[in-house]
Design a protein around this motif. Structure first.
Motif, PDB file in Angstrom:
ATOM      1  N   ARG A  56       0.813  -1.214   0.000  1.00 25.95           N
ATOM      2  CA  ARG A  56       0.000   0.000   0.000  1.00 25.95           C
ATOM      3  C   ARG A  56       0.854   1.275   0.000  1.00 25.95           C
ATOM      4  O   ARG A  56       0.648   2.176  -0.804  1.00 25.95           O
ATOM      5  CB  ARG A  56      -0.936  -0.005   1.210  1.00 25.95           C
ATOM      6  N   LEU A  57       1.835   1.345   0.895  1.00 24.58           N
ATOM      7  CA  LEU A  57       2.682   2.538   0.944  1.00 24.58           C
ATOM      8  C   LEU A  57       3.591   2.615  -0.271  1.00 24.58           C
ATOM      9  O   LEU A  57       3.792   3.697  -0.829  1.00 24.58           O
ATOM     10  CB  LEU A  57       3.520   2.546   2.221  1.00 24.58           C
ATOM     11  N   ALA A  58       4.160   1.488  -0.661  1.00 23.88           N
ATOM     12  CA  ALA A  58       5.051   1.484  -1.823  1.00 23.88           C
ATOM     13  C   ALA A  58       4.330   2.009  -3.061  1.00 23.88           C
ATOM     14  O   ALA A  58       4.892   2.789  -3.847  1.00 23.88           O
ATOM     15  CB  ALA A  58       5.582   0.072  -2.072  1.00 23.88           C
ATOM     16  N   GLU A  59       3.088   1.616  -3.234  1.00 19.03           N
ATOM     17  CA  GLU A  59       2.322   2.078  -4.385  1.00 19.03           C
ATOM     18  C   GLU A  59       2.025   3.571  -4.292  1.00 19.03           C
ATOM     19  O   GLU A  59       2.058   4.284  -5.301  1.00 19.03           O
ATOM     20  CB  GLU A  59       1.017   1.285  -4.489  1.00 19.03           C
ATOM     21  N   ARG A  60       1.741   4.057  -3.108  1.00 21.10           N
ATOM     22  CA  ARG A  60       1.467   5.490  -2.951  1.00 21.10           C
ATOM     23  C   ARG A  60       2.715   6.315  -3.213  1.00 21.10           C
ATOM     24  O   ARG A  60       2.652   7.368  -3.855  1.00 21.10           O
ATOM     25  CB  ARG A  60       0.918   5.760  -1.548  1.00 21.10           C
ATOM     26  N   PHE A  61       3.844   5.845  -2.722  1.00 17.38           N
ATOM     27  CA  PHE A  61       5.089   6.561  -2.991  1.00 17.38           C
ATOM     28  C   PHE A  61       5.405   6.533  -4.491  1.00 17.38           C
ATOM     29  O   PHE A  61       5.842   7.539  -5.066  1.00 17.38           O
ATOM     30  CB  PHE A  61       6.239   5.945  -2.202  1.00 17.38           C
ATOM     31  N   ALA A  62       5.196   5.383  -5.121  1.00 10.98           N
ATOM     32  CA  ALA A  62       5.458   5.269  -6.554  1.00 10.98           C
ATOM     33  C   ALA A  62       4.568   6.208  -7.359  1.00 10.98           C
ATOM     34  O   ALA A  62       4.961   6.685  -8.434  1.00 10.98           O
ATOM     35  CB  ALA A  62       5.252   3.825  -7.009  1.00 10.98           C
ATOM     36  N   ALA A  63       3.381   6.505  -6.828  1.00 10.55           N
ATOM     37  CA  ALA A  63       2.459   7.415  -7.501  1.00 10.55           C
ATOM     38  C   ALA A  63       2.760   8.885  -7.207  1.00 10.55           C
ATOM     39  O   ALA A  63       2.060   9.772  -7.697  1.00 10.55           O
ATOM     40  CB  ALA A  63       1.022   7.098  -7.091  1.00 10.55           C
ATOM     41  N   GLY A  64       3.790   9.140  -6.402  1.00 10.35           N
ATOM     42  CA  GLY A  64       4.170  10.514  -6.101  1.00 10.35           C
ATOM     43  C   GLY A  64       3.380  11.157  -4.984  1.00 10.35           C
ATOM     44  O   GLY A  64       3.437  12.378  -4.791  1.00 10.35           O
ATOM     45  N   GLU A  65       2.650  10.366  -4.215  1.00 12.96           N
ATOM     46  CA  GLU A  65       1.833  10.919  -3.134  1.00 12.96           C
ATOM     47  C   GLU A  65       2.685  11.224  -1.905  1.00 12.96           C
ATOM     48  O   GLU A  65       3.780  10.687  -1.725  1.00 12.96           O
ATOM     49  CB  GLU A  65       0.727   9.937  -2.748  1.00 12.96           C
ATOM     50  N   THR A  66       2.156  12.105  -1.045  1.00 12.01           N
ATOM     51  CA  THR A  66       2.771  12.389   0.243  1.00 12.01           C
ATOM     52  C   THR A  66       2.090  11.554   1.310  1.00 12.01           C
ATOM     53  O   THR A  66       0.861  11.498   1.388  1.00 12.01           O
ATOM     54  CB  THR A  66       2.655  13.883   0.594  1.00 12.01           C
ATOM     55  N   VAL A  67       2.881  10.890   2.128  1.00 13.05           N
ATOM     56  CA  VAL A  67       2.388  10.014   3.181  1.00 13.05           C
ATOM     57  C   VAL A  67       2.614  10.682   4.528  1.00 13.05           C
ATOM     58  O   VAL A  67       3.712  11.172   4.817  1.00 13.05           O
ATOM     59  CB  VAL A  67       3.107   8.653   3.126  1.00 13.05           C
ATOM     60  N   LEU A  68       1.567  10.718   5.349  1.00 10.21           N
ATOM     61  CA  LEU A  68       1.660  11.283   6.692  1.00 10.21           C
ATOM     62  C   LEU A  68       1.750  10.148   7.704  1.00 10.21           C
ATOM     63  O   LEU A  68       0.890   9.268   7.744  1.00 10.21           O
ATOM     64  CB  LEU A  68       0.443  12.159   6.992  1.00 10.21           C
ATOM     65  N   GLY A  69       2.804  10.182   8.505  1.00 12.51           N
ATOM     66  CA  GLY A  69       3.045   9.112   9.455  1.00 12.51           C
ATOM     67  C   GLY A  69       2.867   9.558  10.888  1.00 12.51           C
ATOM     68  O   GLY A  69       3.084  10.722  11.233  1.00 12.51           O
ATOM     69  N   GLY A  70       2.472   8.620  11.728  1.00  9.44           N
ATOM     70  CA  GLY A  70       2.473   8.824  13.162  1.00  9.44           C
ATOM     71  C   GLY A  70       3.664   8.111  13.775  1.00  9.44           C
ATOM     72  O   GLY A  70       4.250   7.209  13.166  1.00  9.44           O
ATOM     73  N   TRP A  71       4.020   8.503  14.994  1.00  9.69           N
ATOM     74  CA  TRP A  71       5.217   7.974  15.652  1.00  9.69           C
ATOM     75  C   TRP A  71       4.814   7.459  17.018  1.00  9.69           C
ATOM     76  O   TRP A  71       4.143   8.170  17.771  1.00  9.69           O
ATOM     77  CB  TRP A  71       6.236   9.092  15.780  1.00  9.69           C
ATOM     78  N   LEU A  72       5.199   6.246  17.345  1.00  8.95           N
ATOM     79  CA  LEU A  72       4.760   5.619  18.581  1.00  8.95           C
ATOM     80  C   LEU A  72       5.906   5.498  19.576  1.00  8.95           C
ATOM     81  O   LEU A  72       6.877   4.772  19.337  1.00  8.95           O
ATOM     82  CB  LEU A  72       4.179   4.235  18.289  1.00  8.95           C
TER      83      LEU A  72
END
Length: 265
Positions: free
Chosen positions: A7-23
């Motif tokens: 899921r993330l790999a595909e979003r990055f490949a599409a040029g999208e920005t991913v927002l992450g949380g930190w635990l």
């Protein structure tokens, strides 16, 4: 869900920005709260967080009950830790203090299966979570980030980025500013850190890789996104809890909320 690995790999490949949380906080409830809040990914911090190795699987299980994709920041460049995190079901790893191209190669070697690397095959929970074809898909979809946190790493940036099999780099502004100026801060917008953080994004994007960064809050996250960062983590569960508590108490007492320290995670 099996598609979670890609899921993330595909979003990055599409040029999208991913927002992450930190635990940082131990126990699965914090992971569930953050995952249901809408973060695209959640990083379990085994370096500076309070989640011990024994709590990793339980935290990953809590994340699995949410839409977020799980990543792990390992404590150090130690191949058994990297392999264990991936076998436990992390969709990717973030490795601190990668200063040289040799260390970057060792990172990739631990995270990629032969012939691209030397990861031992035994995806105990990963195969359960992502499907029986995990071994075939893992090298394509697993995310491997090297943290750029020192002046030495900055000097070796191009060579690190040219490491085959690396997905991208992840900036630790606290350690980077400490290395460059002698003072740790997560606010990268001034002085030497500002130029360094901008250059890291430029060189990473130039190679078609993913630039990531930790930021304390939305204002710095937007500044990072303006520089081209595509994996942005605007704060941790611990910092968000502390900030919300200060804001409520300040409002009730008629005071301005006490700001978080500049090094707060």
């Amino acid at each position: 869900m099996p598609e979670g690995l890609s899921r993330l790999a595909e979003r990055f490949a599409a040029g999208e920005t991913v927002l992450g949380g930190w635990l940082h906080l131990p126990g699965g409830v914090s992971a569930e709260v953050m995952g249901h809040a809408g973060y695209d990914a959640l990083t379990v911090d085994l370096q500076h967080g309070l989640i011990g190795e024994g709590g990793l699987v339980a935290t990953l299980e809590a994340i699995a009950a949410t839409p977020a994709v799980p990543l792990v920041r390992v404590p150090w460049l130690h191949p058994p830790d990297l392999m264990r995190a991936l076998d436990a079901g992390a969709a990717g790893v973030i490795c601190p203090m990668i200063d040289t191209p040799g260390q970057a190669r060792a990172l990739v070697q631990a995270c990629r299966y032969p012939p691209r690397g030397g990861r031992s095959f035994g995806p105990t929970r990963a195969r359960l979570v992502y499907g029986d074809d995990y071994g075939v898909r893992a090298d394509l979809d697993t995310l491997v980030f090297a943290m750029i946190e020192t002046g030495e790493a900055l000097g070796n940036l191009e060579a690190i980025l040219d490491t085959p099999g690396l997905s991208g780099v992840f900036v630790g502004p606290g350690d980077l500013s400490l290395s460059l100026t002698g003072r740790a801060t997560l606010d990268f917008r001034g002085g030497e850190p500002a130029g360094a953080v901008a250059r890291i994004a430029q060189e990473t994007l130039r190679r078609g890789l993913i630039p990531g960064i930790f930021t304390p809050g939305a204002e710095l996250a937007r500044a990072a996104m303006d520089l081209g960062y595509r994996f942005v983590t605007p704060g941790s569960d611990l910092a968000l809890l502390a900030g919300a508590a200060r804001a409520v108490l300040g409002e009730l007492r008629g005071q301005q909320p006490t700001p978080a320290p500049p090094t707060s995670y």
